[in-house]
Enzyme design. Structure first.
Site, mmCIF file in Angstrom:
data_model
loop_
_atom_site.group_PDB
_atom_site.id
_atom_site.type_symbol
_atom_site.label_atom_id
_atom_site.label_comp_id
_atom_site.label_asym_id
_atom_site.label_seq_id
_atom_site.Cartn_x
_atom_site.Cartn_y
_atom_site.Cartn_z
ATOM 1 N N ASP A 160 24.364 43.898 3.286
ATOM 2 C CA ASP A 160 24.768 45.000 4.164
ATOM 3 C C ASP A 160 26.279 45.064 4.372
ATOM 4 O O ASP A 160 26.970 44.038 4.313
ATOM 5 C CB ASP A 160 24.080 44.868 5.533
ATOM 6 C CG ASP A 160 22.610 45.236 5.478
ATOM 7 O OD1 ASP A 160 22.191 45.845 4.479
ATOM 8 O OD2 ASP A 160 21.877 44.915 6.430
ATOM 9 N N ASP B 183 28.634 44.863 6.562
ATOM 10 C CA ASP B 183 29.229 44.439 7.828
ATOM 11 C C ASP B 183 29.594 42.966 7.721
ATOM 12 O O ASP B 183 29.503 42.368 6.648
ATOM 13 C CB ASP B 183 28.271 44.696 8.999
ATOM 14 C CG ASP B 183 26.910 44.005 8.811
ATOM 15 O OD1 ASP B 183 26.791 43.160 7.902
ATOM 16 O OD2 ASP B 183 25.980 44.314 9.573
ATOM 17 N N GLU C 230 28.127 40.262 8.865
ATOM 18 C CA GLU C 230 27.005 39.400 8.472
ATOM 19 C C GLU C 230 26.718 39.534 6.985
ATOM 20 O O GLU C 230 26.464 38.548 6.290
ATOM 21 C CB GLU C 230 25.752 39.757 9.284
ATOM 22 C CG GLU C 230 25.820 39.397 10.750
ATOM 23 C CD GLU C 230 25.966 37.905 11.002
ATOM 24 O OE1 GLU C 230 25.352 37.111 10.269
ATOM 25 O OE2 GLU C 230 26.714 37.540 11.925
ATOM 26 N N TYR D 299 23.564 53.496 7.353
ATOM 27 C CA TYR D 299 23.545 52.164 7.978
ATOM 28 C C TYR D 299 23.558 52.281 9.493
ATOM 29 O O TYR D 299 24.327 53.056 10.065
ATOM 30 C CB TYR D 299 24.747 51.351 7.502
ATOM 31 C CG TYR D 299 24.653 49.888 7.835
ATOM 32 C CD1 TYR D 299 23.535 49.155 7.465
ATOM 33 C CD2 TYR D 299 25.673 49.249 8.528
ATOM 34 C CE1 TYR D 299 23.430 47.798 7.770
ATOM 35 C CE2 TYR D 299 25.583 47.896 8.835
ATOM 36 C CZ TYR D 299 24.457 47.183 8.456
ATOM 37 O OH TYR D 299 24.349 45.850 8.760
ATOM 38 N N ARG E 2 24.067 49.960 11.959
ATOM 39 C CA ARG E 2 24.916 49.130 12.822
ATOM 40 C C ARG E 2 26.351 49.648 12.692
ATOM 41 O O ARG E 2 27.080 49.266 11.779
ATOM 42 C CB ARG E 2 24.815 47.654 12.433
ATOM 43 C CG ARG E 2 23.420 47.085 12.668
ATOM 44 C CD ARG E 2 23.310 45.612 12.352
ATOM 45 N NE ARG E 2 21.942 45.139 12.573
ATOM 46 C CZ ARG E 2 21.007 45.102 11.635
ATOM 47 N NH1 ARG E 2 21.286 45.511 10.407
ATOM 48 N NH2 ARG E 2 19.794 44.675 11.912
ATOM 49 N N HIS F 270 32.102 52.295 9.415
ATOM 50 C CA HIS F 270 31.039 53.047 8.748
ATOM 51 C C HIS F 270 30.894 54.407 9.399
ATOM 52 O O HIS F 270 31.395 54.657 10.482
ATOM 53 C CB HIS F 270 29.696 52.307 8.863
ATOM 54 C CG HIS F 270 29.782 50.851 8.545
ATOM 55 N ND1 HIS F 270 30.127 50.392 7.306
ATOM 56 C CD2 HIS F 270 29.590 49.756 9.312
ATOM 57 C CE1 HIS F 270 30.142 49.070 7.320
ATOM 58 N NE2 HIS F 270 29.825 48.664 8.524
#
Length: 698
Positions: free
Chosen positions: A82, A84, A86, A298, A300, A345
């Site tokens: 993903d 981000d 993480e 996405y 988040r 994003h």
């Protein structure tokens, strides 16, 4: 023959991407993180620039072997976790394990899982962004230092199993502070005077506004009598009419926090459920002949930004579906609500506005459909023209008093044609129409209703309110809101009652100790500043080791003081009058995830537990012997059942009413929705409204 390996986090994402990339690519899932700090020890070498000692997560051996074997059979490995912090950290750990140079162009990111977006992303792979990785590492180590340094203290001084967290502690303190506000609140009396009026065939209402030309607050019954006396028998004569147009603008497209809040308001979803369902929509859904497609971008994100391509598609759809008057001349640009927003994003939006909810319904589960519909409608509305409302304010002279009537009607729906943002109190935008009135007109009074009220304390936090507050004060980030809410409940520091947070005695005690010995951890401004420092690490403006060192310098001193001065506290369980039917000892009150329950004082020898039941004063309609009691399901939801269970299996999600049906004497149950409550008979079609003082409703 495949010559490239692509690694993502989940099988669902792997399945979707695999269909887009074709036979030259093998797509496999790492099943999330593959390495982490050990659970058995702190795993951070503080004296060695906070060097983390990562280990392979237990149970990941077979997955890693499969990835290693697959990587040896291909020329190129792409890491597509993903987009981000993480995701970047997962990619970095995979690169380390698979011996991929982090400086190679191995990282692929996309904000939506659609065929075009995925193919475009693979045209421009990049190296792993170590600023993002270091921001994630710094957060993980910060949380580990706080958790693994303070928690043992709490175990030793208070109770085993307790824990402290950097963001979770601030969230619990917010809930406790709100509860203290409620406890300290002193209600103040006030009155309103509402008159039901008629002009011609039209009825409307007006409320007392002023007396002798001055605004007057009604604080007592005596004030009301003074107004009534001043009104006398005078006619209600229109003294002033103000009419104007008012524009109402649409809400911006969703960011993570607003998605969680609106899903709670309109769908009743918990934050964790919202994110789980959103993840499914993002990773891809099978759409018949079209194949697997990611339906939303996405989820988040803290940005309201929309790509020009998506805006253009929305404009075309709106013009074709609703007409050109519903599409603004220029695309709507929404400014950042939060100055700390990273804008990494786009906002949460449908990957294609052409996939309207109705056309997607057959492919989605009920939960998926409801959330997708919410995202789709919010996005489309955000790209539409403003609504135009005609508002009307009428002042009526009644002796020395002035009564005011307000009304509005929608002149042009604009974005309101498909979507109106909800609010935390469940209030609706009911239109109040006023008849055509002119200065000098006289309205006939039908009823004068003086009513006593009392001011209400601030409401307890719902999940939506708490997420909004965390966002406003700058604690947490899009990926942390839902996990934080879950953690504070699992630890038993707060409980949920009627979908609102209440602090537990345990939570109160832990926060008192934290406040005494670690005040910075509980300081929202300090925590918000730490979040900003982590953002600066992500932007490459700050060194992650320096951020950790700055925090740890004062934290270490606080730990030394706490170790010496924190007194041991023995928590005594409150003993109930009930006796354990298994061993004969007294049951004691315990606090669990969903509030208090009864447990045997002989634990761990006797593990008997019982729910605390509440008699609602209604006889069981099925067996006529038992009483209806309030219970909780395993998921914490209230329901109502017979106390003779299992002998009688009567159960109801709706609360039975003491009042019998006036038509057939049958059982009435309470039905509640956002517009209010009503009683409905279970045997005939009789229903009636439950009259509630609006000031008493949350």
């Amino acid at each position: 023959m495949a010559d490239s390996l692509v690694i993502v986090e989940s099988p669902a994402k792997a399945k979707t991407i695999g269909k887009y990339l074709g036979s030259k690519f093998i797509v496999k899932a790492s099943m999330g993180h593959i390495r982490d700090l050990p659970k058995s020890q702190i795993g951070v070498e503080v004296e060695n620039d906070f060097n983390p000692k990562y280990i392979t997560i237990r149970g990941k051996g077979s997955v890693l072997k499969e990835l290693k074997d697959a990587s040896k059979k291909v020329k190129k490995v792409y890491l597509a976790a993903d987009p981000d912090r993480e995701g970047e950290a997962i990619a970095w750990h995979l690169a380390h394990y698979l011996e991929i140079n982090e400086g190679d162009s191995c990282r692929v990111v996309f904000n939506e899982i659609t065929k075009q977006a995925v193919k475009d992303a693979f045209k421009t792979p990049r190296p792993i962004n170590m600023d993002l990785v270091n921001a994630q590492q710094a957060r993980r180590i910060l949380d580990r230092l706080v958790g693994y340094k303070i928690s043992p203290l709490l175990w030793k001084k208070v109770k085993k199993g307790l824990s402290a967290g950097r963001v979770q502690s601030v969230a619990v303190k917010l809930i406790i502070d709100r509860e203290n506000e409620i406890d300290a609140f002193i209600p103040e009396e006030y009155w309103t005077i509402t008159t039901q009026l008629k002009h011609g065939d039209a009825a409307f209402e007006a409320k007392f506004h002023s007396l002798n030309g001055e605004k007057k607050e009604l604080g007592s019954e005596q004030d009301v009598k003074e107004v009534i006396l001043a009104m006398g028998d005078s006619a209600y004569t229109v003294a002033e009419v103000k009419e104007k147009e008012r524009l109402r603008n649409p809400a911006p497209p969703f960011i993570t926090s607003s998605l969680q809040q609106e899903a709670a308001r309109k769908l009743g979803y918990r934050a964790s459920k919202t994110m789980s369902v959103a993840q499914q929509l993002y990773e891809g859904v099978e759409l018949g002949k079209e194949g697997t497609v990611g339906l939303i971008t996405y989820m988040r994100t803290d940005s309201t930004r929309i790509s020009p391509v998506a805006q253009e598609e929305a404009k075309g759809y709106i013009e074709e579906k609703y007409g050109s008057s519903f599409a603004p001349d220029q695309p709507r640009i929404y400014s950042k609500k939060n100055s700390n927003a990273q804008d990494a994003h786009e906002a949460v939006r449908p990957t294609s506005v052409l996939r309207d909810p109705d056309s997607m319904k057959e492919y989605l589960s009920r939960d998926q459909f409801r959330l997708y519909k919410l995202v789709w409608e919010r996005f489309v509305a955000s790209q539409m023209t403003s609504a135009v409302l005609d508002t009307m304010t009428v002042d009526l002279n009644v002796g020395a008093a002035v009564f005011r009537a307000n009304g509005s009607k929608v002149k042009f729906q604009g974005f309101m044609k498909i979507y109106v943002e909800g609010n935390d109190d469940g209030a609706t935008d009911e239109e109040k129409f006023l008849p055509p009135l002119a200065v000098g007109d006289v309205a006939e009074p039908e009823a004068v209703d003086p009513k006593q009220h009392f001011t209400q304390p601030p409401p307890r936090f719902t999940e939506a309110r708490l997420v909004r507050t965390m966002e406003e004060v700058g604690i947490g980030r899009p990926s942390t809101y839902a996990p934080t809410l879950e953690t504070i409940q699992k630890r038993g520091y707060v409980a949920m009652e009627e979908k609102k947070f209440i602090p537990t005695e345990l939570g109160d005690l832990v926060i008192q100790l934290m406040e005494e010995f670690f005040p910075e951890i509980l300081n929202a401004e300090f925590t918000a500043h730490m979040e900003e420092d982590l953002d600066h690490v992500e932007d490459g403006k700050e060194d992650w080791v320096r951020v950790l060192a700055s925090f740890y310098e004062s934290f270490e001193k606080r730990l030394e003081v706490a170790e010496e001065e924190m007194k041991e506290i023995e928590i005594q369980d409150e003993v109930s009058d009930e006796i354990c039917e298994k061993c004969g000892r007294h049951l004691v009150y315990k606090m669990g995830r969903f509030g208090k329950f009864l447990a045997c004082s002989g634990f761990p020898e006797c593990r008997n537990t019982k729910p605390i039941v509440k008699d609602i004063g209604v006889s069981c309609p099925k067996c006529a012997v038992g009483k209806i009691i309030e219970r909780r399901s395993k998921k914490g939801r209230f329901f109502y059942g017979c106390d003779q269970y299992p002998g009688c299996d009567y159960v109801s999600w709706d609360k039975p009413s003491i009042k019998p049906c006036p038509q057939c004497a049958g059982l009435m149950v309470e039905k509640r929705n956002r517009s209010g409550a009503r009683l409905q008979c279970t045997q005939c079609d009789h229903t009636e409204e439950v009259l509630e003082d609006q000031d008493q409703a949350e």
